[in-house]
Write an enzyme that holds these catalytic residues in place. Structure first.
Site, short mmCIF file in Angstrom:
data_model
loop_
_atom_site.label_atom_id
_atom_site.label_comp_id
_atom_site.label_asym_id
_atom_site.label_seq_id
_atom_site.Cartn_x
_atom_site.Cartn_y
_atom_site.Cartn_z
N ASN A 91 0.39 -1.46 -0.15
CA ASN A 91 -0.30 -0.34 0.03
C ASN A 91 0.95 1.00 0.21
OD1 ASN A 91 0.54 -1.59 2.74
ND2 ASN A 91 -0.47 -0.11 3.37
N THR A 132 1.13 2.11 -7.14
CA THR A 132 0.93 3.29 -7.98
C THR A 132 2.06 4.65 -7.00
OG1 THR A 132 -1.02 2.36 -8.44
CG2 THR A 132 -0.11 5.31 -8.70
N GLU A 161 -0.50 -1.30 -11.77
CA GLU A 161 -1.76 -2.05 -12.06
C GLU A 161 -2.65 -0.95 -12.36
OE1 GLU A 161 -1.94 -4.99 -12.61
OE2 GLU A 161 -3.63 -4.42 -13.31
N ALA A 164 -9.58 -2.57 -11.77
CA ALA A 164 -10.57 -1.67 -10.80
C ALA A 164 -10.97 -3.17 -10.61
CB ALA A 164 -11.71 -0.41 -11.80
N LEU A 221 -0.21 7.31 -12.59
CA LEU A 221 -1.00 8.61 -11.68
C LEU A 221 -2.26 9.46 -12.82
CD1 LEU A 221 1.59 10.36 -9.47
CD2 LEU A 221 -0.07 8.71 -8.50
N LEU A 227 -9.39 9.61 -15.32
CA LEU A 227 -10.59 8.95 -14.84
C LEU A 227 -11.03 9.76 -14.06
CD1 LEU A 227 -9.43 5.88 -14.62
CD2 LEU A 227 -11.26 6.24 -16.62
N CYS A 276 -8.19 4.90 -4.47
CA CYS A 276 -6.69 5.46 -5.11
C CYS A 276 -6.70 6.64 -5.56
CB CYS A 276 -6.80 4.23 -5.67
SG CYS A 276 -5.77 2.91 -5.48
N LYS A 279 -5.89 9.42 -2.92
CA LYS A 279 -4.27 9.62 -2.59
C LYS A 279 -3.77 10.36 -4.22
CE LYS A 279 -3.06 4.96 -3.43
NZ LYS A 279 -1.95 4.73 -4.23
P1 NAD Z 1 -3.38 -3.48 0.64
O1 NAD Z 1 -3.40 -2.82 1.59
O2 NAD Z 1 -5.19 -3.81 0.07
O3 NAD Z 1 -2.25 -4.07 0.59
C1 NAD Z 1 -1.15 -4.29 0.94
C2 NAD Z 1 -0.71 -5.37 1.67
O4 NAD Z 1 0.44 -5.46 1.89
C3 NAD Z 1 -1.56 -5.08 2.73
O5 NAD Z 1 -1.82 -6.54 2.79
C4 NAD Z 1 0.08 -5.25 3.90
O6 NAD Z 1 0.06 -5.95 4.57
C5 NAD Z 1 1.02 -5.89 2.81
N1 NAD Z 1 2.22 -4.80 3.35
C6 NAD Z 1 2.74 -3.64 3.97
N2 NAD Z 1 3.59 -3.52 3.95
C7 NAD Z 1 4.93 -4.74 3.96
C8 NAD Z 1 5.42 -5.07 4.17
N3 NAD Z 1 6.84 -4.15 4.12
N4 NAD Z 1 5.87 -6.50 3.88
C9 NAD Z 1 5.54 -7.05 2.93
N5 NAD Z 1 3.48 -6.78 3.45
C10 NAD Z 1 3.29 -5.50 3.30
O7 NAD Z 1 -3.68 -2.47 -0.76
P2 NAD Z 1 -3.99 -2.11 -2.31
O8 NAD Z 1 -5.01 -1.92 -2.77
O9 NAD Z 1 -3.18 -3.87 -2.89
O10 NAD Z 1 -2.69 -1.51 -3.40
C11 NAD Z 1 -1.86 -1.90 -3.33
C12 NAD Z 1 -0.83 -1.20 -4.10
O11 NAD Z 1 -1.25 -1.17 -5.88
C13 NAD Z 1 -1.28 0.78 -4.05
O12 NAD Z 1 -0.31 1.68 -4.57
C14 NAD Z 1 -2.27 1.01 -5.06
O13 NAD Z 1 -2.58 2.75 -5.12
C15 NAD Z 1 -1.70 0.42 -5.50
N6 NAD Z 1 -3.38 -0.07 -6.73
C16 NAD Z 1 -3.75 -0.74 -6.31
C17 NAD Z 1 -5.40 -0.87 -7.28
C18 NAD Z 1 -6.67 -1.26 -6.21
O14 NAD Z 1 -8.08 -1.55 -7.24
N7 NAD Z 1 -6.66 -1.77 -4.50
C19 NAD Z 1 -5.57 -0.95 -8.95
C20 NAD Z 1 -4.07 -0.28 -8.57
C21 NAD Z 1 -3.22 0.18 -8.37
C1 UGA Z 2 -9.91 2.81 -9.96
C2 UGA Z 2 -9.70 2.92 -11.94
O1 UGA Z 2 -10.42 2.46 -12.88
C3 UGA Z 2 -8.45 1.52 -12.32
O2 UGA Z 2 -7.67 2.05 -13.86
C4 UGA Z 2 -6.99 1.70 -10.74
O3 UGA Z 2 -6.39 0.87 -11.22
C5 UGA Z 2 -7.80 1.89 -9.92
O4 UGA Z 2 -8.59 3.26 -9.11
C6 UGA Z 2 -6.46 1.94 -8.47
O5 UGA Z 2 -5.04 2.75 -9.06
O6 UGA Z 2 -6.65 1.43 -7.58
P1 UGA Z 2 -11.12 1.59 -8.64
O7 UGA Z 2 -11.13 2.27 -7.95
O8 UGA Z 2 -11.26 0.20 -8.12
O9 UGA Z 2 -10.81 1.41 -9.72
O10 UGA Z 2 -12.83 1.65 -9.32
P2 UGA Z 2 -14.01 2.34 -10.67
O11 UGA Z 2 -14.37 1.93 -11.24
O12 UGA Z 2 -12.75 3.50 -11.28
O13 UGA Z 2 -14.25 3.31 -9.70
C7 UGA Z 2 -13.96 4.95 -8.87
C8 UGA Z 2 -14.95 4.81 -7.80
O14 UGA Z 2 -15.91 6.02 -8.84
C9 UGA Z 2 -16.28 3.98 -7.16
O15 UGA Z 2 -16.72 4.95 -6.53
C10 UGA Z 2 -17.50 4.70 -8.45
O16 UGA Z 2 -18.64 4.01 -8.34
C11 UGA Z 2 -17.02 6.01 -8.67
N1 UGA Z 2 -17.75 6.33 -10.28
C12 UGA Z 2 -17.02 5.64 -11.63
C13 UGA Z 2 -18.78 7.16 -10.54
O17 UGA Z 2 -19.13 8.01 -9.93
N2 UGA Z 2 -19.16 6.95 -11.88
C14 UGA Z 2 -18.47 7.24 -13.01
O18 UGA Z 2 -18.60 6.85 -13.84
C15 UGA Z 2 -17.80 5.69 -13.00
#
Ligand code: NAD
Ligand code: UGA
Length: 447
Positions: A91, A132, A161, A164, A221, A227, A276, A279
């Site tokens: 994270n 990210t 990554e 969504a 970013l 989006l 995301c 942030k």
């Molecule tokens: P998350 O909080 O679900 O998972 C992160 C995991 O990393 C946690 O389980 C935590 O315990 C572990 N962790 C943290 N520090 C650690 C360490 N030093 N050693 C071992 N484990 C450790 O986070 P996430 O939603 O999977 O997001 C991860 C990254 O991916 C973020 O940078 C986020 O912005 C990016 N991202 C998230 C999404 C999404 O849909 N959630 C999509 C694209 C990108």
């Molecule tokens: C978003 C991006 O879509 C992913 O490409 C990216 O990888 C991810 O963030 C990330 O970096 O974490 P996510 O947040 O999982 O994915 O879901 P989205 O479908 O993008 O929705 C985000 C928020 O926007 C939700 O609350 C959704 O309800 C809202 N939304 C989405 C709207 O209010 N209107 C829309 O038209 C679309």
């Protein structure tokens, strides 16, 4: 370099699903997912219906590959040592203290990962930024790796990554693009090729885009910012629709039919949530300020400000409907997740909207099909500024939503499919933050 073993540090919403899909599509590679949280690893190794991440299709993929070539483990040291390629999927939340608090990304988790990689590596590694990260983080990671282990060669790649939540498995199966940033040196390009070869097992080559590291880091970013900007744009117009008699759905359709604009991400809502968008935009704003680009920073900051405005505006609509006082009113809340088909409630608009309703005296009965009760309680405890004693007596968390006639109003905050089919009594007041209910008496965004 032939890749036989992959280690992914971080078994969260990204690490779990992405590694499950890599394991599925690359049966010749062993994939080890490790995490600092042993409870999470235990859950990943537990019953498929109780995995820590809920995603349609995920349990099926994990069921097929877990124990075959996908392993969830607490052994961070051993799995770093044996892997040729290491993904960092930890994270990167907004910093809460120190320089840049409230804006910049907290890189302490990524730095801890880099230190572990340096400590436990005994031969050359390809280290991949899956999290990210702010542009130029690879520089910092390289510094940490080299400072802590100068005996071996680390090649750093950026591979952000784009999945969504709620559609993660489909997004991973059919990515619009896979982005890989690497150094233009010979060893950098070899590392890029090793990662291209992994994705090429299921992603068409023309969708695998290779760039330099900085473009890749910044593109992630920027993609999220673009989006989110569309959502804030349409949400800002929803306020004008309400004043003028224009209808936001009709407006979205008309705008989106222009092929230069396109129809996605134009659905007006109570605001975007998720861990995301906010942030990452704040991080972008911080970066712009850091480089002295005040106007650019202000432009992107406005996307987050409009999102806050939309959440407040929606709550205020409900409060105003009851004459500014919700004392004695019980409101049914449908949805706590930030979007449908996920158990994730991070930055969900529900948290803010519900806090405002309670601060005006309302009692709430909250129902979400997937978010666990303890997560809802934790969100309330962590993010509400209302005194605990006040909020405690006012919140009831439901296991199902049956008696909808018991409430003074119903508020829909997540677009779960099952909410579309609830047969509301026509006379019930419904505030629909997701524009999914067709009931004539519904009070919706932008109408
Ligand atoms: P998350 O909080 O679900 O998972 C992160 C995991 O990393 C946690 O389980 C935590 O315990 C572990 N962790 C943290 N520090 C650690 C360490 N030093 N050693 C071992 N484990 C450790 O986070 P996430 O939603 O999977 O997001 C991860 C990254 O991916 C973020 O940078 C986020 O912005 C990016 N991202 C998230 C999404 C999404 O849909 N959630 C999509 C694209 C990108
Ligand atoms: C978003 C991006 O879509 C992913 O490409 C990216 O990888 C991810 O963030 C990330 O970096 O974490 P996510 O947040 O999982 O994915 O879901 P989205 O479908 O993008 O929705 C985000 C928020 O926007 C939700 O609350 C959704 O309800 C809202 N939304 C989405 C709207 O209010 N209107 C829309 O038209 C679309």
């Amino acid at each position: 370099m032939e890749i036989k073993n992959i280690c992914c540090i971080g078994a969260g919403y990204v690490g779990g699903p992405t590694m499950a899909v890599i394991a599925l599509k690359c049966p010749h590679i062993n994939v080890y997912v490790v995490d600092a949280n042993p409870e999470k690893i235990k859950a990943w190794n537990g019953p498929l219906e109780k995995l820590p991440v809920f995603e349609p299709g995920l349990a099926e993929v994990v069921g097929e590959v877990r124990g075959r070539n996908l392993f969830f483990s607490n052994d961070i040291a051993g799995n770093i040592e044996k892997a040729e390629m290491i993904f960092m999927a930890v994270n990167t939340p907004t910093k809460t203290k120190g320089e840049g608090a409230g804006m910049a990304a907290d890189l302490s988790f990524i730095e801890a990962c880099a230190k572990d990689i340096a400590k436990y590596s005994k031969d050359d590694k390809i280290v991949i930024e899956k999290s990210t990260l702010p542009v130029r983080t690879a520089e910092k990671i390289k510094e940490i790796l080299e400072e802590n282990n100068s005996n071996i060669h680390f090649e750093i790649l950026s591979n952000p990554e784009f999945l969504a939540e709620g559609t993660a498995i489909q997004d991973l199966f059919k990515s619009d693009r896979v982005l890989i940033g690497g150094d233009e040196t010979e060893s950098g390009q070899n590392a890029v090729q090793a990662l291209v070869d992994i994705y090429a097992n299921w992603i068409p080559k023309e969708k695998i885009l290779t760039t330099n590291v900085w473009s890749s880091e910044l593109a992630k970013l920027a993609s999220n910012a673009m989006l989110a900007q569309r959502i804030s744009s349409i949400n800002s117009l929803s306020a004008l629709c309400e004043k003028t008699g224009a209808n936001i759905d009709e407006l979205s359709k008309a705008i989106g039919m222009d092929h230069r604009i396109g129809s996605h991400f134009l659905k007006a809502s109570v605001g975007f949530g998720g861990s995301c968008f906010q942030k990452d935009i704040l991080n972008l704003v911080y970066l712009c300020k850091y480089y002295g680009l005040e106007e650019v920073a202000e432009y992107w900051h406005q996307v987050v400000k409009i999102n806050d405005y939309q959440k407040d505006r929606f709550a205020q609509k409900i409060i105003d409907h009851f004459g500014g006082d919700l004392s004695g009113k019980t409101i049914g809340i449908l949805g706590w997740a930030f979007k449908a088909n996920t158990n994730d409630s991070r930055e969900s608009p529900a948290i803010k909207v519900c806090e405002l309703l309670v601060s005006y005296g309302a009692s709430l009965s909250i129902y979400d099909p997937m978010v666990q009760n303890q997560t809802i309680i934790k969100d309330i405890e962590c993010f509400w500024n209302i005194e605990q004693s006040i909020s405690n007596n006012k919140i009831d968390i439901l296991d199902n939503f049956k008696d909808h006639n018991n409430y003074d109003a119903i508020v829909i905050l997540t677009e779960w499919e099952e909410f579309k089919f609830i047969d509301f009594n026509e006379s019930k007041i419904i505030f629909d933050g997701r524009n999914i209910n067709q009931n004539n008496s519904t009070i919706s965004i932008g109408k």
